[in-house]
Scaffold this active site. Sequence first.
Site, mmCIF file in Angstrom:
data_model
loop_
_atom_site.group_PDB
_atom_site.id
_atom_site.type_symbol
_atom_site.label_atom_id
_atom_site.label_comp_id
_atom_site.label_asym_id
_atom_site.label_seq_id
_atom_site.Cartn_x
_atom_site.Cartn_y
_atom_site.Cartn_z
ATOM 1 N N TYR A 56 0.369 -7.710 -2.100
ATOM 2 C CA TYR A 56 -0.745 -7.098 -1.381
ATOM 3 C C TYR A 56 -2.017 -7.729 -1.928
ATOM 4 O O TYR A 56 -2.552 -7.317 -2.947
ATOM 5 C CB TYR A 56 -0.744 -5.579 -1.574
ATOM 6 C CG TYR A 56 -1.894 -4.862 -0.917
ATOM 7 C CD1 TYR A 56 -2.288 -5.182 0.375
ATOM 8 C CD2 TYR A 56 -2.592 -3.862 -1.589
ATOM 9 C CE1 TYR A 56 -3.346 -4.526 0.988
ATOM 10 C CE2 TYR A 56 -3.646 -3.202 -0.991
ATOM 11 C CZ TYR A 56 -4.018 -3.537 0.295
ATOM 12 O OH TYR A 56 -5.086 -2.894 0.897
ATOM 13 N N GLU A 73 0.831 -1.210 0.000
ATOM 14 C CA GLU A 73 0.000 0.000 0.000
ATOM 15 C C GLU A 73 0.867 1.262 0.000
ATOM 16 O O GLU A 73 0.643 2.177 0.791
ATOM 17 C CB GLU A 73 -0.969 0.008 1.182
ATOM 18 C CG GLU A 73 -2.204 -0.846 0.980
ATOM 19 C CD GLU A 73 -3.319 -0.485 1.935
ATOM 20 O OE1 GLU A 73 -4.212 0.279 1.540
ATOM 21 O OE2 GLU A 73 -3.297 -0.985 3.079
ATOM 22 N N ASN A 90 -4.387 -10.397 3.681
ATOM 23 C CA ASN A 90 -5.818 -10.134 3.854
ATOM 24 C C ASN A 90 -6.615 -11.431 3.993
ATOM 25 O O ASN A 90 -7.649 -11.633 3.353
ATOM 26 C CB ASN A 90 -6.353 -9.281 2.700
ATOM 27 C CG ASN A 90 -6.241 -7.791 2.970
ATOM 28 O OD1 ASN A 90 -6.528 -7.329 4.072
ATOM 29 N ND2 ASN A 90 -5.804 -7.039 1.978
ATOM 30 N N ASP A 132 0.909 -8.492 2.745
ATOM 31 C CA ASP A 132 -0.394 -8.440 3.404
ATOM 32 C C ASP A 132 -1.326 -9.384 2.668
ATOM 33 O O ASP A 132 -1.755 -9.106 1.555
ATOM 34 C CB ASP A 132 -0.923 -7.005 3.383
ATOM 35 C CG ASP A 132 -2.177 -6.839 4.235
ATOM 36 O OD1 ASP A 132 -2.871 -7.850 4.451
ATOM 37 O OD2 ASP A 132 -2.459 -5.721 4.666
#
Length: 223
Positions: free
Chosen positions: A108, A34, A151, A149
């Site tokens: 990501y 990000e 998620n 990440d």
Amino acid sequence: MKIATFNINGVKARIETLCDWLDDSAPDVAILQEIKSVDDGFPRQMIEDRGYTVETHGQKGFNGVAILSKLPLEDVTRGLPGDDADEQARWIEATVVGDVAVRICGLYLPNGNPAPGPKFDYKLAWMDRLLARATALLAEEMPALMAGDYNIIPQGADAARPEVWREDALFRPESRAAYRRILNLGFTEAFRTLEPGGGIIRSGIIRPGPGKRTTVFASTISC
């Protein structure tokens, strides 16, 4: 080799925090998610002044990933294979050349909410492509780390109140099953090894090569 991940949520707004963290933690390799910056706008000078090579795959205002390395980087590629039409900057990889050469993949993974819906469909399709890339990495027989990440909430123990997340894209059974398919290829969940108490998976999974040892420091700082 000390490797860490950092979901920075806007590198320009947090460049001082990032530099302080690099000074304090001194990872050999840092993987950012990000970054929310185009490549040309990335504030690389302050990082390069600290001895890091900077490679980015950026996107204006959204997403974006980067690899910062004190060790030489080779064969840098951008974008997760499998969909040439995908314009979201969520994947970068490079070979880090140290005592052991390691293929580092910074990712990501899409959030996927609201689910069900197009964003959730994109998340699952992205994870199918990730599975294909992970399979290819294993075939190369080089130590490899996929860090960033994810998620994903793989287990109920990874959330303080799992009942709140049941319909969330991070916890839906389709997401968890897709994540398990990657692990079942033969990867080790670095986060689970280093933080057995649980938590959302935002660290990495690593495959050591034959007869090799790679030490991984997997952590994520959320700002």
